[in-house]
Design an enzyme around this catalytic site. Structure first.
Site, mmCIF file in Angstrom:
data_model
loop_
_atom_site.group_PDB
_atom_site.id
_atom_site.type_symbol
_atom_site.label_atom_id
_atom_site.label_comp_id
_atom_site.label_asym_id
_atom_site.label_seq_id
_atom_site.Cartn_x
_atom_site.Cartn_y
_atom_site.Cartn_z
ATOM 1 N N ASN A 1 24.030 96.251 10.011
ATOM 2 C CA ASN A 1 24.494 97.292 9.087
ATOM 3 C C ASN A 1 25.449 96.571 8.129
ATOM 4 O O ASN A 1 26.545 96.167 8.531
ATOM 5 C CB ASN A 1 25.207 98.382 9.903
ATOM 6 C CG ASN A 1 25.556 99.593 9.069
ATOM 7 O OD1 ASN A 1 25.665 99.505 7.851
ATOM 8 N ND2 ASN A 1 25.759 100.720 9.723
ATOM 9 N N ASN B 1 29.046 107.225 6.996
ATOM 10 C CA ASN B 1 28.205 108.392 7.291
ATOM 11 C C ASN B 1 28.813 108.987 8.545
ATOM 12 O O ASN B 1 28.608 108.441 9.648
ATOM 13 C CB ASN B 1 26.762 107.984 7.628
ATOM 14 C CG ASN B 1 25.951 107.563 6.421
ATOM 15 O OD1 ASN B 1 25.160 108.321 5.885
ATOM 16 N ND2 ASN B 1 26.137 106.317 5.998
ATOM 17 N N CYS C 1 32.273 102.220 7.900
ATOM 18 C CA CYS C 1 32.382 103.467 8.669
ATOM 19 C C CYS C 1 33.274 103.337 9.891
ATOM 20 O O CYS C 1 34.483 103.327 9.783
ATOM 21 C CB CYS C 1 30.996 103.997 9.020
ATOM 22 S SG CYS C 1 31.098 105.718 9.546
ATOM 23 N N GLU D 1 23.003 104.131 16.493
ATOM 24 C CA GLU D 1 23.297 102.855 15.807
ATOM 25 C C GLU D 1 23.195 101.668 16.754
ATOM 26 O O GLU D 1 22.777 100.586 16.352
ATOM 27 C CB GLU D 1 24.675 102.907 15.156
ATOM 28 C CG GLU D 1 24.672 103.622 13.833
ATOM 29 C CD GLU D 1 25.901 103.300 13.021
ATOM 30 O OE1 GLU D 1 26.075 102.141 12.621
ATOM 31 O OE2 GLU D 1 26.693 104.232 12.798
ATOM 32 N N GLU E 1 27.997 103.599 3.033
ATOM 33 C CA GLU E 1 27.235 102.894 4.081
ATOM 34 C C GLU E 1 25.762 103.334 3.997
ATOM 35 O O GLU E 1 25.473 104.504 3.755
ATOM 36 C CB GLU E 1 27.805 103.319 5.448
ATOM 37 C CG GLU E 1 27.048 102.813 6.652
ATOM 38 C CD GLU E 1 27.490 103.511 7.960
ATOM 39 O OE1 GLU E 1 27.857 104.708 7.933
ATOM 40 O OE2 GLU E 1 27.458 102.833 9.008
ATOM 41 N N LYS F 1 28.775 95.116 9.732
ATOM 42 C CA LYS F 1 29.575 96.049 10.554
ATOM 43 C C LYS F 1 29.806 95.518 11.966
ATOM 44 O O LYS F 1 28.858 95.100 12.643
ATOM 45 C CB LYS F 1 28.852 97.391 10.605
ATOM 46 C CG LYS F 1 29.574 98.517 11.317
ATOM 47 C CD LYS F 1 28.775 99.809 11.134
ATOM 48 C CE LYS F 1 29.414 101.017 11.750
ATOM 49 N NZ LYS F 1 28.642 102.244 11.426
HETATM 50 N N1 CDV Z 1 28.283 105.681 10.821
HETATM 51 C C1 CDV Z 1 29.333 105.681 11.652
HETATM 52 O O1 CDV Z 1 29.854 104.630 11.995
HETATM 53 N N2 CDV Z 1 29.765 106.866 12.127
HETATM 54 C C2 CDV Z 1 30.839 107.012 13.060
HETATM 55 C C3 CDV Z 1 30.661 108.212 13.944
HETATM 56 C C4 CDV Z 1 29.491 108.109 14.847
HETATM 57 C C5 CDV Z 1 31.882 108.446 14.817
HETATM 58 C C6 CDV Z 1 32.180 107.130 12.358
HETATM 59 O O2 CDV Z 1 33.111 106.437 12.784
HETATM 60 O O3 CDV Z 1 32.322 107.934 11.439
#
Ligand code: CDV
Length: 311
Positions: free
Chosen positions: A110, A196, A171, A145, A47, A127
């Site tokens: 994203n 991330n 993510c 975010e 990501e 996303k």
């Molecule tokens: N980049 C993300 O989406 N991170 C989220 C954190 C903030 C919980 C994740 O689900 O890993």
């Protein structure tokens, strides 16, 4: 005839705030060449792979915010990656911050794309489950975010690429069963998902301590319950003083982890994914048409409305 896709998860170590896109693309190309040596069909990057994880900072200046986003893809900085992919005959998946103009209105997403072996974009995903918060919180680390990204407007589509039915998640999407099931219902065989995932931002220690377990649990459950392969890829390590997990992994439709990174740096793992494994589970235990019974699940939509929208 058996079908397979050879995939590489290209984990990235930290990217400093001052690093240029060009410098990052050189790292991506190095990993791509290594993958090509292994005969890989598609290499999967994390990501927001082109920059540091900028949502950890509260930026107010619109121009500065835009500077973290890509208004075009490919663009001057990423063109060498597309060209190298074409030269090597390898596909890739790339996450980045997208600035999109739609009907004269500016949007920030994203985003992730799938690029085929000829260097053409064959799929895009934005996303959906945007985590974190809008305002700066009184705690050691921020995850802003919600300040920078709108909820994706493309759903969870699947695409035909590399001889497989491929989907994407980004993510936080991996934690939600709907993500997997919506693609599962479209026959997905391979899910690409960059992440991330920071630790130490100020969540209770018992939550932080389970971060690696929850990462693995999400991928393993999603794969098993939807009979799909997944390639989960981290941006890892200590970036600008903030720690992010690694544990990039390739997971089989059985739910088994078949390969996992063991560093928090740039690292490549490779696996030849037999799509027959996906077909076996789709034919038998997760034959949705034969066994799934949504008409008997009750009014679940009305019952799940509870909860505060803001933290
Ligand atoms: N980049 C993300 O989406 N991170 C989220 C954190 C903030 C919980 C994740 O689900 O890993």
């Amino acid at each position: 005839m058996s079908r397979s896709v050879k995939v590489a998860a290209a984990q990235l170590g930290p990217i400093g705030r001052s690093k240029s896109r060009e410098a990052v693309v050189r790292r991506l190309i190095e990993l791509m060449r290594e993958a090509a040596d292994w005969g890989v069909d598609v290499i999967v990057y994390p990501e927001l792979a082109l920059t540091t994880f900028f949502p950890r900072w509260a930026i107010e200046d619109e121009e500065e915010i835009d500077s973290w986003f890509e208004a075009e893809m490919p663009n001057a900085a990423t063109q060498p990656l597309f060209e190298e992919a074409k030269r090597l005959g390898i596909g890739f998946h790339l996450g980045y911050a997208e600035l999109a103009w739609q009907d004269g209105v500016k949007h920030r997403f994203n985003t992730a794309i799938i690029v085929d072996k000829a260097g053409g974009i064959v799929g895009k995903f934005r996303k959906i489950h945007i985590p974190g918060h809008n305002e700066v919180l009184d705690r050691p680390g921020q995850h802003l975010e919600k300040k920078y990204f709108e909820v994706g407007d493309l759903g969870f589509p699947v695409y035909q690429a590399f001889g497989a039915t491929c989907g994407m998640a980004i993510c936080n999407d991996r934690r939600w069963p709907e993500t997997w099931r919506v693609m599962g219902l479209q026959g997905v065989e391979m899910v690409f998902c960059g992440y991330n995932t920071p630790v130490g931002l100020g969540d209770p220690y018992d939550l932080d301590a389970l971060t690696l377990f929850h990462n693995q649990l999400s991928f393993q459950a999603g794969c098993y319950q939807n009979a799909t392969w997944a390639v989960g890829v981290a941006k890892a390590g200590c970036e600008e003083g903030f720690n992010m997990i690694g544990q990039s992994m390739i997971v089989a439709p059985s739910g088994e982890v078949v390969a996992m990174c063991n560093t928090i740096e740039d690292e490549l793992i490779v696996h030849k994914c037999d799509l027959g494994r996906s077909a076996e589970y789709k034919r038998d235990i997760f034959n949705f048409a034969y066994h799934r019974r949504p008409e008997h699940y009750g009014l679940i939509v009305e019952r799940t409305g509870a909860g505060s929208p803001e933290k």
